[in-house]
Scaffold this motif. Structure first.
Motif, PDB file in Angstrom:
ATOM      1  N   ARG A 162       0.855  -1.182   0.000  1.00  0.00           N
ATOM      2  CA  ARG A 162       0.000   0.000   0.000  1.00  0.00           C
ATOM      3  C   ARG A 162       0.891   1.232   0.000  1.00  0.00           C
ATOM      4  NH1 ARG A 162      -5.366   0.140   2.157  1.00  0.00           N
ATOM      5  NH2 ARG A 162      -5.144   2.270   1.398  1.00  0.00           N
ATOM      6  N   ALA A 185       2.342  -1.340  -6.845  1.00  0.00           N
ATOM      7  CA  ALA A 185       1.804  -0.961  -5.535  1.00  0.00           C
ATOM      8  C   ALA A 185       0.313  -0.657  -5.688  1.00  0.00           C
ATOM      9  CB  ALA A 185       2.526   0.267  -4.999  1.00  0.00           C
ATOM     10  N   THR A 186      -0.420  -0.758  -4.583  1.00  0.00           N
ATOM     11  CA  THR A 186      -1.781  -0.234  -4.526  1.00  0.00           C
ATOM     12  C   THR A 186      -1.641   1.217  -4.083  1.00  0.00           C
ATOM     13  OG1 THR A 186      -2.634  -2.386  -3.890  1.00  0.00           O
ATOM     14  CG2 THR A 186      -4.038  -0.474  -3.416  1.00  0.00           C
ATOM     15  N   VAL A 187      -1.993   2.145  -4.977  1.00  0.00           N
ATOM     16  CA  VAL A 187      -1.623   3.545  -4.767  1.00  0.00           C
ATOM     17  C   VAL A 187      -2.826   4.406  -4.409  1.00  0.00           C
ATOM     18  CG1 VAL A 187      -0.598   5.581  -5.856  1.00  0.00           C
ATOM     19  CG2 VAL A 187       0.252   3.298  -6.441  1.00  0.00           C
ATOM     20  N   THR A 188      -2.670   5.226  -3.371  1.00  0.00           N
ATOM     21  CA  THR A 188      -3.665   6.246  -3.050  1.00  0.00           C
ATOM     22  C   THR A 188      -3.018   7.620  -3.185  1.00  0.00           C
ATOM     23  OG1 THR A 188      -4.767   4.784  -1.481  1.00  0.00           O
ATOM     24  CG2 THR A 188      -5.253   7.144  -1.281  1.00  0.00           C
ATOM     25  N   ILE A 189      -3.716   8.533  -3.834  1.00  0.00           N
ATOM     26  CA  ILE A 189      -3.208   9.895  -3.981  1.00  0.00           C
ATOM     27  C   ILE A 189      -4.050  10.819  -3.108  1.00  0.00           C
ATOM     28  CG2 ILE A 189      -2.598  11.721  -5.633  1.00  0.00           C
ATOM     29  CD1 ILE A 189      -2.967   9.392  -7.813  1.00  0.00           C
ATOM     30  N   ALA A 190      -3.413  11.382  -2.093  1.00  0.00           N
ATOM     31  CA  ALA A 190      -4.093  12.317  -1.193  1.00  0.00           C
ATOM     32  C   ALA A 190      -3.626  13.731  -1.528  1.00  0.00           C
ATOM     33  CB  ALA A 190      -3.752  11.977   0.253  1.00  0.00           C
ATOM     34  N   ILE A 200      -5.640   7.638   6.140  1.00  0.00           N
ATOM     35  CA  ILE A 200      -5.154   6.986   4.926  1.00  0.00           C
ATOM     36  C   ILE A 200      -3.661   6.688   5.041  1.00  0.00           C
ATOM     37  CG2 ILE A 200      -4.810   7.343   2.448  1.00  0.00           C
ATOM     38  CD1 ILE A 200      -7.341   9.204   2.635  1.00  0.00           C
ATOM     39  N   GLU A 203      -2.395   3.584   6.907  1.00  0.00           N
ATOM     40  CA  GLU A 203      -2.484   2.258   6.280  1.00  0.00           C
ATOM     41  C   GLU A 203      -1.341   1.997   5.309  1.00  0.00           C
ATOM     42  OE1 GLU A 203      -6.285   2.388   4.445  1.00  0.00           O
ATOM     43  OE2 GLU A 203      -7.362   2.220   6.335  1.00  0.00           O
TER      44      GLU A 203
ATOM     45  N   VAL B 187      -8.112   9.380  -4.505  1.00  0.00           N
ATOM     46  CA  VAL B 187      -8.271   8.207  -5.367  1.00  0.00           C
ATOM     47  C   VAL B 187      -7.319   7.077  -4.970  1.00  0.00           C
ATOM     48  CG1 VAL B 187      -8.174   7.361  -7.748  1.00  0.00           C
ATOM     49  CG2 VAL B 187      -8.953   9.697  -7.278  1.00  0.00           C
ATOM     50  N   THR B 188      -7.860   5.880  -4.856  1.00  0.00           N
ATOM     51  CA  THR B 188      -7.022   4.683  -4.692  1.00  0.00           C
ATOM     52  C   THR B 188      -7.235   3.771  -5.884  1.00  0.00           C
ATOM     53  OG1 THR B 188      -7.216   4.779  -2.282  1.00  0.00           O
ATOM     54  CG2 THR B 188      -6.506   2.684  -3.229  1.00  0.00           C
ATOM     55  N   ILE B 189      -6.138   3.272  -6.438  1.00  0.00           N
ATOM     56  CA  ILE B 189      -6.220   2.348  -7.564  1.00  0.00           C
ATOM     57  C   ILE B 189      -5.827   0.963  -7.081  1.00  0.00           C
ATOM     58  CG2 ILE B 189      -5.501   1.901  -9.946  1.00  0.00           C
ATOM     59  CD1 ILE B 189      -4.437   4.919  -9.813  1.00  0.00           C
TER      60      ILE B 189
END
Lengths: 293, 293
Positions: A162, A185-190, A200, A203, B187-189
């Motif tokens: 993550r 990777a499992t990507v989150t953009i904040a 977020i 995690e 957004v999470t991918i």
């Protein structure tokens, strides 16, 4: 306590790798990589960045092409210089130092740089290929590339992890997100519209902080053992320093280093790596050009 | 119980809006939008998709340019046809139906389509501009555009919301993630390397399911009140149907519709919207071209 990733030391290692490759090119083909750094006007900060880049080139055996232009120059004249550099076979990379004076349209000038010499990697076609599966950009933008090099050279794996990227600028947040996604990777953009970013970030196995907000990420936001790459360089007042200020990152280093598995300091983390990646992009461009001919 | 988003009805509304605009263009300039659909060979599924697109054009007053090429045609010949369409001022959009026969390089053919007529929006330059802040692509890819239209026409706001996109294909997952980011979602991918996707999906206010896996997303994975857009169209065996199969989405509709706030059915959700967005892109292209001249 976290392992502190020494960006200076990693940069030094990569620079000596580049020096070796430059020497090999020179011996084999009688040619060396060339980087043109274009500066318009006399902004002190820009002049200091440009000096750093030019000195780094010289140190590694990369040829400098210095294009120093006056503040009053017209947009058309700047573009003419770019076209000359595009046409020069000894120039393998072109960097136009930003910001440009207000009367010059930056986007217009940047899109004139030949794709094959866009060592900054900011051309939209390059970013599109960075985003798309099965496509590869000619150049990966320097700071995002630096982040991934620091992770891989520290033994941090990315696949299936993550990752949270804080910030979505065109030069760091967005492209580093795309790179992490390409690395599975499992990507989150904040970003600034994200509510409760701490939930977020907590995690994340990998945190890339590129929000340009001094110490916004607290130690309690970090998942124990996470890898934290701090791209922020914010100056805060510090009367105990001669300069009257010091640089701090987007992460509260003192707190976060007690929780994280790996962390980069500011200064001395991502900073020294960014110019090194510019030199690496220039080397790669030169190899493509020289070995093809 | 969730509000079921009726994609057919929304598509119908948009199609009548397009019909009105086509009529206006015709009255004002004596010109109508033109779409060229290129098909190579005789794959049944491709022929069926192409028929649907051509019929939709005709229904809305958009002029069809039918380019039906034999399976054995060379790559160079296909590219020649693309160049002719690029040069034809009455053609405002060019769509090459995929897949092409194996002896033809799809990427090569697609990059020959003029950027101004790339109504599919898949050119890397277009994707780069979709990704970058402050840049706008000429065309937004059809299925991602359909997802956002369904949300906005259902009154679902995006700004500041947590969005999770499941799947990262170049035609749906990736571009819809970039669109949601541009609309200020966090957004999470997620994708095939994501472990425990249920934990991530449970936090999402907006779920875009584009994983191509029948009913992989269960009702218990959905946050109560979330908006769920199901892009999946998977055929599963069904002996009670005449065809022997039926279409299901990536979401278990029966379960999820009890928890979600909004949900699209399969079929009848995103599907009817995708071709509509192609027509809308063609209209926009025609307006740009006709109003400029």
């Amino acid at each position: 306590m976290a392992t502190v990733i020494d960006g200076k030391a990693v940069a030094q290692t990569i620079r000596s790798e580049i020096t070796d490759e430059v020497r090999l090119l020179s011996e084999k083909y009688g040619k060396v990589p060339g980087l043109a750094v274009v500066i318009v006007g006399n902004r002190q900060d820009s002049e200091s960045y440009v000096r750093t880049k030019r000195k780094a080139c010289a140190d590694l055996g990369i040829k400098n092409f210095d294009i120093d232009l006056p503040e009053q120059i017209s947009e058309a004249e700047v573009i003419k210089h770019v076209h000359q550099l595009n046409a020069d076979p000894n120039v393998h990379g072109i960097l136009v130092q930003l910001p440009l004076p207000k009367h010059i349209n930056e986007e217009k000038v940047l899109t004139e740089i030949s794709l094959e010499k866009d060592v900054d990697g900011f051309h939209p076609l390059n970013i599109g290929k960075l985003a798309m599966k099965g496509r590869d950009p000619l150049f990966v933008p320097c700071t995002p590339k630096a982040c991934l090099e620091l992770l891989s050279r520290s033994g941090v794996s990315i696949k299936g992890k993550r990752a949270v990227v804080v910030g979505r600028s065109n030069i760091v947040g967005l492209p580093v997100s795309l790179l992490l996604l390409k690395a599975d990777a499992t990507v989150t953009i904040a970003h600034s519209h994200t509510s409760q970013p701490e939930d977020i970030i907590r995690e994340a196995d990998i945190v890339i902080a590129a929000a340009r907000q001094a110490k916004m990420i607290k130690g309690s936001w970090i998942k124990p053992g996470a890898a934290v790459i701090d791209v922020g360089t914010n100056s805060v007042d510090d009367p105990t320093r001669k300069a009257g200020y010091r640089l701090v990152g987007d992460v509260d280093f003192e707190e976060a280093s007690k929780v994280a598995g790996w962390i980069t300091p500011v200064p001395g983390g991502v900073g020294p790596m960014t110019v090194t990646m510019l030199l690496k992009n220039t080397l790669e461009s030169a190899k493509r050009s020289i070995e093809q001919n």
